[in-house]
Design a protein around this motif. Sequence first.
Motif, mmCIF file in Angstrom:
data_model
loop_
_atom_site.group_PDB
_atom_site.id
_atom_site.type_symbol
_atom_site.label_atom_id
_atom_site.label_comp_id
_atom_site.label_asym_id
_atom_site.label_seq_id
_atom_site.Cartn_x
_atom_site.Cartn_y
_atom_site.Cartn_z
ATOM 1 N N GLY A 293 0.829 -1.199 0.000
ATOM 2 C CA GLY A 293 0.000 0.000 0.000
ATOM 3 C C GLY A 293 0.864 1.249 0.000
ATOM 4 O O GLY A 293 0.546 2.242 -0.659
ATOM 5 N N MET A 294 1.975 1.218 0.733
ATOM 6 C CA MET A 294 2.842 2.403 0.772
ATOM 7 C C MET A 294 3.439 2.696 -0.596
ATOM 8 O O MET A 294 3.617 3.860 -0.961
ATOM 9 N N ASP B 75 -7.655 7.176 -0.312
ATOM 10 C CA ASP B 75 -7.198 5.876 0.168
ATOM 11 C C ASP B 75 -8.453 5.166 0.670
ATOM 12 O O ASP B 75 -9.031 5.543 1.692
ATOM 13 N N SER C 66 -4.197 -0.196 0.228
ATOM 14 C CA SER C 66 -3.362 -1.234 0.794
ATOM 15 C C SER C 66 -4.227 -2.493 0.697
ATOM 16 O O SER C 66 -5.211 -2.631 1.438
ATOM 17 N N THR D 161 -3.310 -5.262 1.507
ATOM 18 C CA THR D 161 -2.909 -6.032 2.683
ATOM 19 C C THR D 161 -4.080 -6.177 3.664
ATOM 20 O O THR D 161 -4.141 -7.132 4.440
ATOM 21 N N LYS D 162 -5.000 -5.198 3.638
ATOM 22 C CA LYS D 162 -6.071 -5.105 4.647
ATOM 23 C C LYS D 162 -7.334 -5.831 4.164
ATOM 24 O O LYS D 162 -7.285 -7.011 3.872
#
Length: 431
Positions: free
Chosen positions: A83-84, A181, A203, A205-206
């Motif tokens: 995400g970053m 975001d 992200s 990831t979430k």
Amino acid sequence: MADFDTLRIRAGYNSADHNYAVNVPIYQTASFDLGSIDRAQSLWSMEEAAAIYTRVGNPTVDALEKRVAALDGAYAAVALASGMAAISYTILGLTVGGGNIVTTRALYGGSEDAFSHFLPKLGAEIKFVEDRFDIASFEKAIDENTRGIYIETISNPNAEIYDYEALSELAHSHGIPLIVDNTVATPYLFQPFSHGADIIVYSATKGLGGHGNTIAGLVLEKGDFVYSPEKFPHFYEDSYKIKDKAGNRRSVIDIDAKSPLIIYIRAFFLEFIGAALSPFDAFLILQGIDTISERVAKQSENAARIVDYLQTREEVAWVKHPTAKGSPFESLKDKYFKKGAGNLLTFGFKGTEEQLNTFFNNLKYFSYHVNIGDVRSLIVNSPKTTHAELDSKHLEDAGIAADTVRISAGLESAEDLINDLENAFNEAFSA
Ligand SMILES: Cc1ncc(COP(=O)(O)O)c(C=O)c1O
């Protein structure tokens, strides 16, 4: 157009193009045969879109990009290794050669930190608005060098929500895009492009991946924002990197005027910096997306039940979630979040540090770690962990009080989660 629940399983993949494999295959290869000299020329000139090298494209990653693009109604998407990477590439990609982004302090700690300290060193100036709930404050911060407004649709950690349509109108009246975001909300709860956003970062990831097993990110472009040559000259520059078959230089706008940022990220950031998502990780995120609707709906429900419970405890000073009684976001929630308000909530713990330690140590079903959107319920003391980078002034501006505890509700039974909290409160305050 099929419904969300169909798209999350079917979009972006046709088994007939992949040996009739039912699951999206993992193309675990660094490189792809070019076939012939003529085909290689078509690939290099972007006349033919196909995989060449996994740093800039891969069929498994492509299926993920197309699937998430379909879920959000995006024209184009690019997947990245985190995400970053998605956030940094987006900010840098809009401010090449200088320029600023207007934003708020109510951001994931890593974003706040990058915006405050790191990205400005690379030439991206970041302007934080004085009052994020006042559109006039955003307007005041915008100047001729502003290249976009950036917000989180549901902010981390306090689950604030904003008037996206008003922000979009403001951005467009200044010829700049609204970047959001949408990580916490996920496309299941909120569709930013239907409410005026132009660029989405995730992200994955979430909530998209949802199982806490993969780091990944995405950038999406809606496809109808017109980037002016005055504000975004780098999109119009003819580049030696992008040539047609005859060798003439072209710009990213020549390749596709609807998604210059995505093309810029692929042609320059992925090419020269990397942060490419691996095919295996793309596969894991795709697996997660298969069940996104059921997961995010139940997590939102569990969060709302936990909020109700916490609001009955006298050891709890305050609770922040759009469903909390007395939340200032009730009308925005009713307007924008009809399917639920997400799994993220914070509360103020009234006891001493020792009591907080006892509380954490007695939780059985809440894991103490710094992720969100996982199937497991997670709990963390944000000012000392996820947002520890912020100095006290920035913490105050972000609304993160010293007593803040953050919960990301998972998929366990709500009764078990509430009993777990009840037991931990009782242990912490028994003496
Ligand atoms: C809202 C939000 N955006 C972006 C990120 C960064 O994503 P990643 O950890 O995948 O780099 C996070 C991580 O916690 C987040 O919560």
